[in-house]
Design a protein around this motif. Structure first.
Motif, short mmCIF file in Angstrom:
data_model
loop_
_atom_site.label_atom_id
_atom_site.label_comp_id
_atom_site.label_asym_id
_atom_site.label_seq_id
_atom_site.Cartn_x
_atom_site.Cartn_y
_atom_site.Cartn_z
N SER A 346 0.82 -1.20 0.00
CA SER A 346 0.00 0.00 0.00
C SER A 346 0.86 1.26 0.00
N ILE A 347 0.32 2.30 -0.60
CA ILE A 347 0.99 3.60 -0.55
C ILE A 347 0.90 4.13 0.88
N PRO A 348 1.99 4.52 1.52
CA PRO A 348 1.92 5.05 2.89
C PRO A 348 0.98 6.26 2.96
N LEU A 356 -7.48 8.15 -0.29
CA LEU A 356 -7.25 7.21 -1.39
C LEU A 356 -8.56 6.48 -1.72
N LEU A 357 -9.02 6.66 -2.97
CA LEU A 357 -10.28 6.05 -3.39
C LEU A 357 -10.09 4.59 -3.80
N HIS A 358 -9.09 4.32 -4.64
CA HIS A 358 -8.85 2.97 -5.15
C HIS A 358 -7.49 2.95 -5.86
N TYR A 359 -7.15 1.72 -6.32
CA TYR A 359 -5.96 1.56 -7.14
C TYR A 359 -6.40 1.30 -8.59
N LEU A 360 -5.69 1.89 -9.54
CA LEU A 360 -5.90 1.67 -10.98
C LEU A 360 -4.84 0.71 -11.49
N ILE A 361 -5.26 -0.33 -12.22
CA ILE A 361 -4.33 -1.33 -12.75
C ILE A 361 -4.51 -1.43 -14.26
N TRP A 362 -3.45 -1.14 -15.01
CA TRP A 362 -3.45 -1.27 -16.47
C TRP A 362 -2.67 -2.53 -16.86
N ILE A 363 -3.26 -3.37 -17.72
CA ILE A 363 -2.58 -4.55 -18.27
C ILE A 363 -2.44 -4.35 -19.78
N SER A 364 -1.21 -4.27 -20.25
CA SER A 364 -0.92 -4.00 -21.68
C SER A 364 -0.20 -5.19 -22.29
N GLY A 365 -0.66 -5.64 -23.48
CA GLY A 365 -0.01 -6.73 -24.19
C GLY A 365 -0.84 -7.14 -25.41
N GLN A 366 -0.16 -7.67 -26.44
CA GLN A 366 -0.83 -8.12 -27.65
C GLN A 366 -1.61 -6.98 -28.31
N GLY A 367 -1.07 -5.77 -28.16
CA GLY A 367 -1.68 -4.62 -28.81
C GLY A 367 -2.91 -4.07 -28.11
N ASN A 368 -3.25 -4.56 -26.92
CA ASN A 368 -4.43 -4.08 -26.17
C ASN A 368 -4.03 -3.66 -24.77
N THR A 370 -6.07 -3.01 -20.97
CA THR A 370 -7.31 -3.03 -20.17
C THR A 370 -7.06 -2.35 -18.84
N LEU A 371 -8.12 -1.75 -18.28
CA LEU A 371 -8.03 -1.02 -17.01
C LEU A 371 -8.94 -1.69 -15.97
N HIS A 372 -8.42 -1.85 -14.77
CA HIS A 372 -9.19 -2.41 -13.66
C HIS A 372 -9.06 -1.48 -12.45
N LYS A 373 -10.15 -1.38 -11.64
CA LYS A 373 -10.13 -0.63 -10.38
C LYS A 373 -10.34 -1.60 -9.23
N VAL A 374 -9.50 -1.49 -8.21
CA VAL A 374 -9.67 -2.31 -7.01
C VAL A 374 -9.74 -1.39 -5.79
N GLN A 375 -10.35 -1.88 -4.72
CA GLN A 375 -10.53 -1.07 -3.51
C GLN A 375 -9.19 -0.67 -2.90
N VAL A 394 2.35 -4.50 -16.55
CA VAL A 394 1.33 -4.12 -15.56
C VAL A 394 1.77 -2.81 -14.90
N SER A 395 0.88 -1.83 -14.91
CA SER A 395 1.13 -0.54 -14.25
C SER A 395 0.06 -0.31 -13.20
N ILE A 396 0.47 0.14 -12.00
CA ILE A 396 -0.46 0.37 -10.89
C ILE A 396 -0.24 1.76 -10.34
N ALA A 397 -1.36 2.49 -10.07
CA ALA A 397 -1.28 3.83 -9.48
C ALA A 397 -2.43 3.99 -8.50
N GLY A 398 -2.18 4.78 -7.44
CA GLY A 398 -3.24 5.15 -6.52
C GLY A 398 -3.98 6.38 -7.01
N GLU A 399 -5.29 6.49 -6.67
CA GLU A 399 -6.08 7.62 -7.13
C GLU A 399 -6.85 8.23 -5.97
#
Length: 460
Positions: A346-348, A356-368, A370-375, A394-399
């Motif tokens: 977790s981000i301190p 902090l509302l949630h975490y954003l997760i981007w999965i990139s591969g095969q030319g696509n 996708t974005l996912h939000k987790v608590q 895979v890229s992850i950021a807090g929002e």
């Protein structure tokens, strides 16, 4: 008989008027409960100002015409007497002889049945509750757990006492009593108590003893209205903010005897909300909390009850800033040809810079991509529907409400299908292998049968 005559002569001669010898008060003797093994204490007041005086306690059996005891107490004005040295069920004459130099003088004597002399300790009020003009009292029982007779007195400050008596039963855990009072008036109360003695033995006793009065207790009005509150939020620093909280005191009539304040502090959001409880006599409290929402309830308690709770909601810090750092230690595990698990730290709080509302997760591969939000309280996520033998990022950021912070990135490759089959593929493959084996076995059997038939037909 000669010794008795001498003793009788000594104690019967009154030298009260003799210069230099002033008698004490009459003694008062008692035990502290009705328990059969309880010993006795006799006390008296000195009236002789001279030093080097000694006192002797005499106990005379008036029925048997004999001394039970004469005990020297030195210059002390009390004497502790063991039960086994006494006869407690017959009337005794008791007095104190004082000696100053060569002079002696005697107090007035008392004629009592010792078994009837019980003096309890002063009552203890363990709790008071006041509601709708009724004061409910809870009282500690004496150590023998017996029912007793109480006298209660009450008054408005500066007024005359009013009195009432009541009795309680044996073996209850505590004694109780309800007193009717004027609703908008503050009072003072006191109680004392008296043992219930054996009626056949003590009915004619003139020495039935009351306990001392309990200390005077103030009875305030019940606290009816919630407290008025005020809070001031000061500078934000390192993920925390400082709260100065103040509130008003209840009215003077409700504050008689003192007021205590109970604070409950709850901070959200967490997997388990953080809760802290505080008791204070002050009307101010300072604390530090995070940028998350906090709820603080305050209850005022006086001698007869508690106020309704008042709740203060301190909202979360919004639109403060975006996180200044991404999640730490991003890691990929449990990789198959079609899935993987990404985990992170977790981000301190100090680096979230807001709620902090949630975490954003981007999965990139095969030319696509996708974005996912987790608590915001999650620290792992399973990635599905991947391609075998493919590379992914895979890229992850807090929002926060202000936006997303920096990304934390990790790369990985899925397994090829040959390196691992799913259970569905394994099942299909197993069925195919079994079918192939059955086909081969059947083919061999058919061939062998055909050859055998040929041999049979060729035989003469």
């Amino acid at each position: 008989m000669g010794i008795r005559a001498v003793l009788l002569l000594v104690v019967s001669v009154s030298l009260t008027e003799a210069a230099g010898c002033i008698p004490t008060t009459s003694p008062w003797c008692y035990k502290n409960s009705t328990l059969p093994e309880e010993d006795f204490m006799c006390k008296w007041d000195k009236r002789n100002p001279k030093e080097n005086q000694t006192h002797t306690l005499f106990i005379w059996d008036s029925e048997k015409k004999t001394f039970i005891m004469f005990a020297n107490s030195g210059d002390h004005s009390e004497k502790y007497i063991l039960l086994e040295e006494l006869i407690t069920t017959r009337k005794m004459d008791i007095w104190v002889q004082t000696q100053v130099g060569n002079l002696t003088c005697n107090s007035s004597k008392i004629s009592v049945i010792l078994e009837c002399l019980v003096k309890y300790s002063a009552p203890q009020i363990t709790s008071m509750k006041r509601s709708a003009g009724i004061l409910s009292l809870t009282l500690g029982k004496p150590k023998d757990r017996k029912g007793v007779k109480y006298e209660i007195r009450w008054r408005e400050r500066g007024s005359e006492w009013q009195n009432a008596t009541f009795e309680t039963e044996d073996s209850t855990i505590q004694d109780s009593y309800k007193l009717h009072l004027q609703k908008q008036t503050i009072y003072q109360i006191q109680l004392r108590r008296q043992a219930k003695l054996q009626p056949h033995l003590c009915k004619d006793s003139l020495q039935t003893l009351w306990s001392d009065w309990s200390p005077v207790r103030d009875v305030p009005l019940e606290i009816r209205l919630p407290l008025v509150k005020c809070w001031v939020e000061k500078k934000w620093m390192n993920g925390t903010r400082h709260i100065n909280l103040t509130w008003d005191e209840p009215s003077a009539e409700e504050s008689v005897g003192g007021v205590e304040y109970k604070l409950n502090i709850n901070v959200w959001p967490c997997e388990k909300p953080k809760r802290k409880e505080k008791l204070t006599l002050d009307r101010a409290y300072k604390t530090s909390i995070t940028y998350s929402e906090a709820r603080i309830s305050i209850i005022a308690t006086n001698k007869v009850g508690s106020s309704p709770p008042v709740e203060i909601i301190i909202p979360a810090v919004k639109h403060l800033s975006t996180p200044i750092k991404g999640p730490g230690n991003v890691n990929i595990s449990n990789v198959t040809h079609e899935s993987a698990v990404v985990s992170w730290l977790s981000i301190p709080v100090a680096e979230q810079r807001g709620f902090l509302l949630h975490y954003l997760i981007w999965i990139s591969g095969q030319g696509n991509t996708t974005l996912h939000k987790v608590q915001a309280n999650e620290t792992s996520f399973k990635i599905k529907n991947l391609h075998p033998g493919a590379s992914y990022t895979v890229s992850i950021a807090g929002e926060t409400m202000a936006g997303k912070g920096p990304n934390s990135t990790v790369n990985f490759e899925t397994h090829s299908e040959e390196m691992g089959l799913s259970w569905q593929d394994q099942t299909i493959l197993s069925v195919c292998v079994v079918a192939l084996l059955c086909t081969i076995i059947c083919s061999v059997a058919v061939r062998r049968g055909s050859r055998r038939n040929q041999y049979i037909s060729a035989a003469p």
